[in-house]
Motif scaffolding. Structure first.
Motif, PDB file in Angstrom:
ATOM      1  N   GLY A 174       0.837  -1.190   0.000  1.00  0.00           N
ATOM      2  CA  GLY A 174       0.000   0.000   0.000  1.00  0.00           C
ATOM      3  C   GLY A 174       0.866   1.230   0.000  1.00  0.00           C
ATOM      4  O   GLY A 174       2.058   1.181  -0.323  1.00  0.00           O
ATOM      5  N   ARG A 175       0.281   2.342   0.384  1.00  0.00           N
ATOM      6  CA  ARG A 175       1.013   3.614   0.391  1.00  0.00           C
ATOM      7  C   ARG A 175       2.203   3.513   1.350  1.00  0.00           C
ATOM      8  O   ARG A 175       2.084   3.060   2.471  1.00  0.00           O
ATOM      9  CB  ARG A 175       0.074   4.741   0.790  1.00  0.00           C
ATOM     10  CG  ARG A 175      -1.088   4.863  -0.172  1.00  0.00           C
ATOM     11  CD  ARG A 175      -1.982   6.039   0.148  1.00  0.00           C
ATOM     12  NE  ARG A 175      -3.211   5.959  -0.633  1.00  0.00           N
ATOM     13  CZ  ARG A 175      -3.329   6.348  -1.901  1.00  0.00           C
ATOM     14  NH1 ARG A 175      -2.289   6.861  -2.522  1.00  0.00           N
ATOM     15  NH2 ARG A 175      -4.472   6.229  -2.549  1.00  0.00           N
ATOM     16  N   GLY A 176       3.322   3.928   0.875  1.00  0.00           N
ATOM     17  CA  GLY A 176       4.553   3.815   1.646  1.00  0.00           C
ATOM     18  C   GLY A 176       5.567   2.882   1.024  1.00  0.00           C
ATOM     19  O   GLY A 176       6.756   2.953   1.335  1.00  0.00           O
ATOM     20  N   VAL A 177       5.097   1.995   0.106  1.00  0.00           N
ATOM     21  CA  VAL A 177       6.036   1.070  -0.511  1.00  0.00           C
ATOM     22  C   VAL A 177       7.060   1.825  -1.357  1.00  0.00           C
ATOM     23  O   VAL A 177       8.184   1.360  -1.564  1.00  0.00           O
ATOM     24  CB  VAL A 177       5.294   0.013  -1.358  1.00  0.00           C
ATOM     25  CG1 VAL A 177       4.648   0.641  -2.587  1.00  0.00           C
ATOM     26  CG2 VAL A 177       6.236  -1.114  -1.773  1.00  0.00           C
ATOM     27  N   GLY A 178       6.685   3.033  -1.806  1.00  0.00           N
ATOM     28  CA  GLY A 178       7.630   3.828  -2.570  1.00  0.00           C
ATOM     29  C   GLY A 178       8.864   4.207  -1.779  1.00  0.00           C
ATOM     30  O   GLY A 178       9.959   4.318  -2.328  1.00  0.00           O
ATOM     31  N   VAL A 179       8.693   4.395  -0.463  1.00  0.00           N
ATOM     32  CA  VAL A 179       9.842   4.710   0.391  1.00  0.00           C
ATOM     33  C   VAL A 179      10.780   3.511   0.465  1.00  0.00           C
ATOM     34  O   VAL A 179      12.010   3.643   0.378  1.00  0.00           O
ATOM     35  CB  VAL A 179       9.374   5.132   1.791  1.00  0.00           C
ATOM     36  CG1 VAL A 179      10.566   5.393   2.697  1.00  0.00           C
ATOM     37  CG2 VAL A 179       8.477   6.363   1.709  1.00  0.00           C
TER      38      VAL A 179
END
Length: 233
Positions: A174-179
């Protein structure tokens, strides 16, 4: 763009399943955020609107699938000069609309592919796929770029719609995997270069809508590397 839905589409597109991509259509139609958002004013001021709100998801997806954009031509409109807040402590309050609420246009990719973009707060919904990519051998439906999973469908010439197996991307994320990707990938996929280009594309589209002329997109970027199928846990 890092989840299994989008990366599966990217994998099969790169493998040549639908042949050379000729065009894509990206569609996002809603009634706007005021039915559910308690303070939706900023959506209807300059710097807001459907393109700058939801366009980053869709344009990032199009650039990642089809490569950078070299020019944009657009048109924009608004149906109302005010909106009514539908929920929260300001329910019933009217707010002015000072930016366009329906933006559409065509993006020309460096590859020669053309993407049609429809971003709107002036409808109810749409039955059109979020993203549809057309190639010489078939058509592919790409799932919602605001989510991380979803089914990828393909219709090859002379065939019928069929789902494709999950073959790429970060599972169950979900959101945060980009980090995570930012600090572990040899070359960051959600990079500043990509973000700048996506913003440039959207600003060029809005500029074209205002001037009535096709606008050159001054920036460029590389296509982010694909994500192999993997889990973080």
């Amino acid at each position: 763009m890092l989840g299994t839905g989008f990366q599966t589409a990217r994998h099969h597109l790169d493998a040549g399943l639908i042949g050379r991509p000729a065009a894509a259509v990206a569609t996002m139609v809603t009634a706007g955020p005021e039915p559910w958002h308690p303070d939706p004013d900023f959506y209807y001021r300059p710097g807001g609107g459907p393109l700058l709100d939801m366009g980053p998801y869709y344009v990032t997806a199009l650039v990642t699938l089809l490569g950078p954009v070299v020019s944009a031509i657009g048109a924009a409109s608004r149906t109302r000069d005010e909106r009514v807040i539908g929920s929260g402590y300001r329910q019933g309050e009217r707010l002015p609309v000072t930016t366009d609420t329906h933006v559409t246009g065509v993006l020309t990719h460096a590859s020669g592919a053309l993407s049609t973009l429809i971003m709107s707060f002036d409808g109810a919904t749409s039955r059109a796929p979020n993203i549809e990519v057309h190639g010489e051998l078939g058509t592919m439906i790409v799932p919602d770029p605001n989510r991380f999973d979803g089914d990828v469908l393909v219709h090859r010439v002379g065939g019928a719609w069929e789902p494709l197996p999950v073959t790429a991307g970060y599972r169950d994320t979900g959101r945060g995997v980009g980090v995570y990707d930012l600090v572990t990938a040899p070359r960051p996929r959600a990079s500043a270069e990509l973000a700048l280009h996506v913003l440039d594309v959207m600003e060029s589209l809005l500029r074209s809508a205002a001037t009535g002329r096709a606008e050159t997109v001054g920036s460029t970027c590389g296509r982010p590397e694909p994500v192999a199928l993997q889990s973080l846990v």
